[in-house]
Scaffold this active site. Structure first.
Site, PDB file in Angstrom:
ATOM      1  N   HIS A 166      31.467  36.775  46.870  1.00 39.29           N
ATOM      2  CA  HIS A 166      33.018  37.589  47.024  1.00 39.29           C
ATOM      3  C   HIS A 166      33.035  37.913  48.672  1.00 39.29           C
ATOM      4  O   HIS A 166      33.959  37.245  49.235  1.00 39.29           O
ATOM      5  CB  HIS A 166      32.919  38.771  46.322  1.00 39.29           C
ATOM      6  CG  HIS A 166      34.241  39.442  46.630  1.00 39.29           C
ATOM      7  ND1 HIS A 166      35.509  39.274  46.637  1.00 39.29           N
ATOM      8  CD2 HIS A 166      34.284  40.946  47.215  1.00 39.29           C
ATOM      9  CE1 HIS A 166      36.321  40.283  47.205  1.00 39.29           C
ATOM     10  NE2 HIS A 166      35.767  41.281  47.475  1.00 39.29           N
ATOM     11  N   HIS A 206      32.660  44.272  54.058  1.00 38.37           N
ATOM     12  CA  HIS A 206      33.834  45.258  53.444  1.00 38.37           C
ATOM     13  C   HIS A 206      33.514  46.117  52.336  1.00 38.37           C
ATOM     14  O   HIS A 206      33.941  47.011  52.006  1.00 38.37           O
ATOM     15  CB  HIS A 206      35.218  44.525  53.558  1.00 38.37           C
ATOM     16  CG  HIS A 206      35.389  43.655  52.102  1.00 38.37           C
ATOM     17  ND1 HIS A 206      34.922  42.414  51.954  1.00 38.37           N
ATOM     18  CD2 HIS A 206      35.991  44.032  50.774  1.00 38.37           C
ATOM     19  CE1 HIS A 206      35.283  42.071  50.605  1.00 38.37           C
ATOM     20  NE2 HIS A 206      35.994  42.978  49.973  1.00 38.37           N
ATOM     21  N   ASP A 207      32.403  45.767  51.330  1.00 37.59           N
ATOM     22  CA  ASP A 207      32.332  46.222  50.248  1.00 37.59           C
ATOM     23  C   ASP A 207      30.726  46.789  50.193  1.00 37.59           C
ATOM     24  O   ASP A 207      30.537  47.319  49.226  1.00 37.59           O
ATOM     25  CB  ASP A 207      32.497  45.419  48.923  1.00 37.59           C
ATOM     26  CG  ASP A 207      33.663  45.072  48.426  1.00 37.59           C
ATOM     27  OD1 ASP A 207      34.638  46.037  48.512  1.00 37.59           O
ATOM     28  OD2 ASP A 207      34.258  44.052  48.113  1.00 37.59           O
ATOM     29  N   GLU A 241      31.196  50.911  49.706  1.00 32.03           N
ATOM     30  CA  GLU A 241      32.091  51.166  48.511  1.00 32.03           C
ATOM     31  C   GLU A 241      30.875  50.747  47.460  1.00 32.03           C
ATOM     32  O   GLU A 241      30.917  51.311  46.412  1.00 32.03           O
ATOM     33  CB  GLU A 241      33.306  50.250  48.389  1.00 32.03           C
ATOM     34  CG  GLU A 241      34.170  50.988  47.421  1.00 32.03           C
ATOM     35  CD  GLU A 241      35.618  50.188  47.464  1.00 32.03           C
ATOM     36  OE1 GLU A 241      36.157  50.407  48.460  1.00 32.03           O
ATOM     37  OE2 GLU A 241      35.673  49.271  46.478  1.00 32.03           O
ATOM     38  N   ASP A 242      30.284  49.805  47.332  1.00 32.24           N
ATOM     39  CA  ASP A 242      29.605  49.058  46.226  1.00 32.24           C
ATOM     40  C   ASP A 242      28.122  49.386  46.485  1.00 32.24           C
ATOM     41  O   ASP A 242      27.333  48.681  45.605  1.00 32.24           O
ATOM     42  CB  ASP A 242      29.963  47.729  45.986  1.00 32.24           C
ATOM     43  CG  ASP A 242      31.269  47.662  45.711  1.00 32.24           C
ATOM     44  OD1 ASP A 242      32.006  48.633  45.098  1.00 32.24           O
ATOM     45  OD2 ASP A 242      32.156  46.647  45.667  1.00 32.24           O
ATOM     46  N   ASP A 269      41.015  39.903  50.529  1.00 27.28           N
ATOM     47  CA  ASP A 269      40.141  40.758  49.539  1.00 27.28           C
ATOM     48  C   ASP A 269      41.173  40.518  48.248  1.00 27.28           C
ATOM     49  O   ASP A 269      40.419  39.997  46.968  1.00 27.28           O
ATOM     50  CB  ASP A 269      39.829  42.248  49.899  1.00 27.28           C
ATOM     51  CG  ASP A 269      38.964  42.869  48.612  1.00 27.28           C
ATOM     52  OD1 ASP A 269      37.930  42.157  48.330  1.00 27.28           O
ATOM     53  OD2 ASP A 269      39.199  44.204  48.719  1.00 27.28           O
TER      54      ASP A 269
HETATM   55  P1  NDP Z   1      37.797  47.883  38.872  1.00 29.66           P
HETATM   56  O1  NDP Z   1      37.362  48.569  40.325  1.00 29.66           O
HETATM   57  O2  NDP Z   1      37.208  48.617  37.629  1.00 29.66           O
HETATM   58  O3  NDP Z   1      37.753  46.288  39.025  1.00 29.66           O
HETATM   59  C1  NDP Z   1      38.480  45.560  39.815  1.00 29.66           C
HETATM   60  C2  NDP Z   1      37.762  45.404  41.094  1.00 29.66           C
HETATM   61  O4  NDP Z   1      36.335  44.667  40.563  1.00 29.66           O
HETATM   62  C3  NDP Z   1      38.131  44.242  41.949  1.00 29.66           C
HETATM   63  O5  NDP Z   1      39.107  44.788  42.745  1.00 29.66           O
HETATM   64  C4  NDP Z   1      37.052  43.668  42.655  1.00 29.66           C
HETATM   65  O6  NDP Z   1      36.544  44.607  43.589  1.00 29.66           O
HETATM   66  C5  NDP Z   1      35.830  43.789  41.552  1.00 29.66           C
HETATM   67  N1  NDP Z   1      35.452  42.364  40.947  1.00 29.66           N
HETATM   68  C6  NDP Z   1      34.295  42.313  40.512  1.00 29.66           C
HETATM   69  N2  NDP Z   1      34.463  41.005  39.787  1.00 29.66           N
HETATM   70  C7  NDP Z   1      35.698  40.658  39.701  1.00 29.66           C
HETATM   71  C8  NDP Z   1      36.144  39.444  39.158  1.00 29.66           C
HETATM   72  N3  NDP Z   1      35.511  38.617  38.599  1.00 29.66           N
HETATM   73  N4  NDP Z   1      37.366  39.216  39.120  1.00 29.66           N
HETATM   74  C9  NDP Z   1      38.248  40.203  39.697  1.00 29.66           C
HETATM   75  N5  NDP Z   1      37.777  41.399  40.326  1.00 29.66           N
HETATM   76  C10 NDP Z   1      36.380  41.414  40.409  1.00 29.66           C
HETATM   77  O7  NDP Z   1      39.390  48.363  38.804  1.00 29.66           O
HETATM   78  P2  NDP Z   1      40.145  49.124  39.876  1.00 29.66           P
HETATM   79  O8  NDP Z   1      39.565  50.466  39.802  1.00 29.66           O
HETATM   80  O9  NDP Z   1      40.352  48.350  41.376  1.00 29.66           O
HETATM   81  O10 NDP Z   1      41.478  49.251  39.287  1.00 29.66           O
HETATM   82  C11 NDP Z   1      42.574  48.413  39.705  1.00 29.66           C
HETATM   83  C12 NDP Z   1      43.644  48.883  38.890  1.00 29.66           C
HETATM   84  O11 NDP Z   1      43.422  48.255  37.445  1.00 29.66           O
HETATM   85  C13 NDP Z   1      44.240  50.215  38.638  1.00 29.66           C
HETATM   86  O12 NDP Z   1      45.149  50.884  39.378  1.00 29.66           O
HETATM   87  C14 NDP Z   1      44.781  50.327  37.269  1.00 29.66           C
HETATM   88  O13 NDP Z   1      46.174  49.890  37.060  1.00 29.66           O
HETATM   89  C15 NDP Z   1      43.961  49.199  36.393  1.00 29.66           C
HETATM   90  N6  NDP Z   1      42.968  49.748  35.484  1.00 29.66           N
HETATM   91  C16 NDP Z   1      43.018  49.835  34.157  1.00 29.66           C
HETATM   92  C17 NDP Z   1      42.505  50.104  33.339  1.00 29.66           C
HETATM   93  C18 NDP Z   1      42.732  49.747  31.903  1.00 29.66           C
HETATM   94  O14 NDP Z   1      41.735  50.150  31.021  1.00 29.66           O
HETATM   95  N7  NDP Z   1      43.952  49.315  31.644  1.00 29.66           N
HETATM   96  C19 NDP Z   1      41.073  50.895  33.701  1.00 29.66           C
HETATM   97  C20 NDP Z   1      40.841  50.833  35.047  1.00 29.66           C
HETATM   98  C21 NDP Z   1      41.866  50.428  35.950  1.00 29.66           C
HETATM   99  P3  NDP Z   1      35.716  44.438  45.068  1.00 29.66           P
HETATM  100  O15 NDP Z   1      36.641  43.659  45.924  1.00 29.66           O
HETATM  101  O16 NDP Z   1      35.330  45.630  45.595  1.00 29.66           O
HETATM  102  O17 NDP Z   1      34.763  43.231  44.391  1.00 29.66           O
HETATM  103 ZN    ZN Z   2      36.257  43.274  47.846  1.00 30.28          ZN
END
Ligand code: NDP
Ligand code: ZN
Length: 179
Positions: free
Chosen positions: A36, A62-63, A66-67, A123
């Protein structure tokens, strides 16, 4: 200068690879997480045409805070104040509730530096393309849709930064019917 830029970028790849070594993406195939940040940097250089080393190094890192267990101090020691600052702009405050954190990304986007805006756009583009390739393990269709709606709001605050990235994102949102 050029030689040191390449050295710094390769150091960032090595640093991020070590930090993310035990992590995978959320897809079924459990792709190594490092794909990523490398992919985000590649979107910036190959698609957006931006070769500024501070932006590319920040994309690779960048991550990490955070991660992983990485601290901002550690980034400053290894990569300097500027990189630390850009990564800080791209990192959610983990002391906040998830909902607040996600809302903060929307609100902070317009006030980000140019460098951070480029990383944030790339991102989001990478993550939305990932979602189009496959639904993350455990995610409902509704959750995927909510993610697109949230990402659209973040991206709205990043406009006027890079036309290539913004056009790619616009197309993705339009095809998904989110606008
Ligand atoms: P998560 O952090 O749980 O998951 C999204 C993040 O996961 C991405 O931003 C990315 O971050 C990382 N990631 C890892 N693997 C993948 C993949 N295969 N595809 C896409 N992303 C991947 O979600 P968020 O906390 O970022 O929530 C974002 C929005 O989603 C919220 O505002 C809400 O609207 C919604 N949401 C809904 C829920 C529900 O149950 N309906 C629950 C939680 C959130 P990175 O760039 O850091 O790797
Ligand atoms: Zn990222």
């Amino acid at each position: 200068e050029n030689k040191n830029d390449i050295k710094k970028l390769v150091e960032a790849f090595d640093f991020a690879a070590k930090k993310h070594s035990k992590q995978t993406r959320k897809n079924i195939d459990k792709t190594p997480y490092i794909n990523h940040p490398i992919g985000v940097a590649n979107i910036i250089s190959s698609e957006a045409g931006i070769t500024d080393v501070d932006i590319l190094v920040s994309a690779v890192l960048h991550d990490t805070v955070e991660d992983t267990n990485t601290t901002f101090e550690e980034l400053e020691i290894n990569f300097g104040k500027k990189i630390r600052g850009i990564v800080e702009e791209c990192s959610d405050d983990k002391t906040l509730e998830k909902d607040v954190r996600k809302q903060m990304q929307i609100e902070k986007a317009p006030f980000s530096s140019y460098e951070a805006k480029v990383v944030k756009l790339a991102d989001k583009l990478y993550n939305l393309r990932d979602l189009l390739k496959g639904t993350p393990v455990g995610w409902s269709e509704n959750r995927v849709n909510e993610y697109f709606i949230w990402a659209l709001q973040v991206v709205a605050g990043l406009k006027g930064t890079n036309s290539v990235l913004e056009t790619e994102l616009d197309t993705i949102f339009r095809n998904k019917g989110v606008f």
